[in-house]
Design an enzyme around this catalytic site. Structure first.
Site, PDB file in Angstrom:
ATOM      1  N   GLY A 241      70.615  47.433  56.684  1.00 52.74           N
ATOM      2  CA  GLY A 241      70.622  47.713  55.257  1.00 52.74           C
ATOM      3  C   GLY A 241      71.395  46.657  54.486  1.00 52.74           C
ATOM      4  O   GLY A 241      71.915  45.692  55.053  1.00 52.74           O
ATOM      5  N   GLU A 242      71.452  46.833  53.176  1.00 49.59           N
ATOM      6  CA  GLU A 242      72.175  45.910  52.297  1.00 49.59           C
ATOM      7  C   GLU A 242      73.626  46.341  52.141  1.00 49.59           C
ATOM      8  O   GLU A 242      73.916  47.526  52.004  1.00 49.59           O
ATOM      9  CB  GLU A 242      71.548  45.888  50.901  1.00 49.59           C
ATOM     10  CG  GLU A 242      70.209  45.215  50.801  1.00 49.59           C
ATOM     11  CD  GLU A 242      69.763  45.096  49.351  1.00 49.59           C
ATOM     12  OE1 GLU A 242      68.980  44.189  49.061  1.00 49.59           O
ATOM     13  OE2 GLU A 242      70.200  45.917  48.513  1.00 49.59           O
TER      14      GLU A 242
END
Length: 386
Positions: A240-241
């Site tokens: 994910g970010e």
């Protein structure tokens, strides 16, 4: 000579992996028809009877279903979603009804994008939607969720509603002034990860009681665009970010037991062949097949991680986004590179049925939504893609 031997060993190791998990196509896997319309940034889930439901994203308010138990499998349109077009929602089946949590969209054509905190549910028996009398404790966009049992879902991650909404309000206000618009964009991206306040609280929603519970926090930074799976009470939260444009290669692992989440040792996704480090993925597909956790596709910005390490907060500035086609597998406790998908793809819907992982829709390397449906299956140590 030492360097040559080192490279030779790397090459032989890669060859061994490719031989043991060679990608092929096979009649073993189920072939599903394309979705009636291209779908990216949508959502989907499967019920206990083997019926897949997908919708929203680029499909607008449309939803479709397909029965995997039927001999002749076709997509059927169901009643349209009443909550307006939206992207990045999370959906699961609870108590034989399809629940849809949050997302991002516009209230009308003139309004800026905004994060939603509402919840809707769909009754397959009645073919009706109903807005649930609840709101999530935080806005839900870029979040991820997994079903814990027939009444509860775990939801975590996601952007900070206020910071995210403010960005799009400022963008809309500066729309007529290109210089001001560029300033807004730069100021938004040029911040350290901690200043985005991505959600790291783990929430449990109980559909039977219509209640939310705080189940603690992630063991590290909050993320957005992560992939998540649950198998045998073990949760895997994949990459994910950490902030817009910057991914993480970390995989959080936890055990759900006696209504309690216990965090275990993290792991990292390995670098792709020919790359020095793993940037991490957002929008990846994931699911289990014969005990092997498979992770494929997604997107990142090669070089952003190094830029951030060097102190450049706008880490993906000037870097082209790269859609990935690599597939990784967690085999006997170790992550391995398994091979490549048919095309680079991310931001679609992952649905598992038996030992097949269906990859529904997604965004291709041109940023366009696709309507294709492919599948991952492990068979005799080989990864089958169909």
């Amino acid at each position: 000579m030492g360097m040559q031997m080192k490279n030779f060993k790397k090459m032989m190791t890669l060859m061994a992996l490719c031989l043991s998990v060679a990608i092929t196509t096979s009649g073993y896997a189920t072939t599903l028809p394309d979705i009636p319309e291209p779908l990216k940034n949508g959502t989907g889930a499967i019920d206990n009877n083997g019926v897949i439901y997908v919708g929203l994203g680029t499909a607008g308010t449309s939803w479709y279903k397909i029965d995997l138990k039927k001999q002749h499998k076709d997509w059927e349109r169901i009643k349209s979603f009443p909550g307006g077009a939206r992207e990045q929602s999370v959906s699961v089946f609870l108590n034989d009804e399809l629940y849809v949590f949050g997302g991002v969209g516009k209230k009308n054509s003139e309004s800026p994008l905004q994060v939603y905190s509402d919840v809707y549910k769909y009754s397959p028996v009645k073919n009706t939607w109903q807005k649930v009398d609840t709101i999530s404790p935080v806005g839900l966009t870029g979040h991820t969720g997994v079903k814990l049992n027939e009444t509860m879902v775990l939801i975590t991650g996601g952007v900070n509603e206020h910071i995210f909404d403010k960005y799009f309000i400022d963008i809309a206000a500066a729309a007529a002034d290109e210089s001001e618009k560029n300033k807004v964009i730069y100021n938004y991206f040029n911040k350290p990860a901690k200043d985005y306040f991505f959600n790291k609280i783990v929430f449990i929603y109980n559909a039977k009681e219509n209640t939310w519970k705080n189940a603690g926090e992630l063991p590290g930074a909050g993320t957005a665009g992560s992939s998540s799976v649950m198998e045998n009470n073990f949760l895997m939260l994949i990459n994910g970010e950490l902030k817009p444009g910057l991914r993480t290669d970390v995989i959080y692992r936890a055990m759900w037991d006696n209504d309690k989440l216990t965090w275990l040792k993290n792991s990292q996704l390995p670098p792709s062949p020919g790359e020095q480090q793993q940037e991490g993925l957002a929008g990846a597909f994931s699911g289990y097949s014969h005990g092997v956790l498979l992770v494929g596709g997604g997107a990142n910005f090669p070089g952003a991680k190094q830029n951030y390490t060097n102190g450049k907060f706008y880490s993906h500035e000037g870097i082209n986004k790269k859609w990935r086609d690599e597939v990784y597998g967690l085999v006997n406790g170790h992550w391995q590179y398994m091979g490549k998908m048919k095309q680079p793809l991310g931001y679609g819907v992952s649905v598992s049925y038996g030992d097949e992982v269906f990859l529904i829709g997604g965004e291709n390397a041109k940023g366009k939504p696709v309507s294709s449906v492919t599948s991952f299956t492990m068979r005799d140590g080989n990864l089958l893609i169909k």
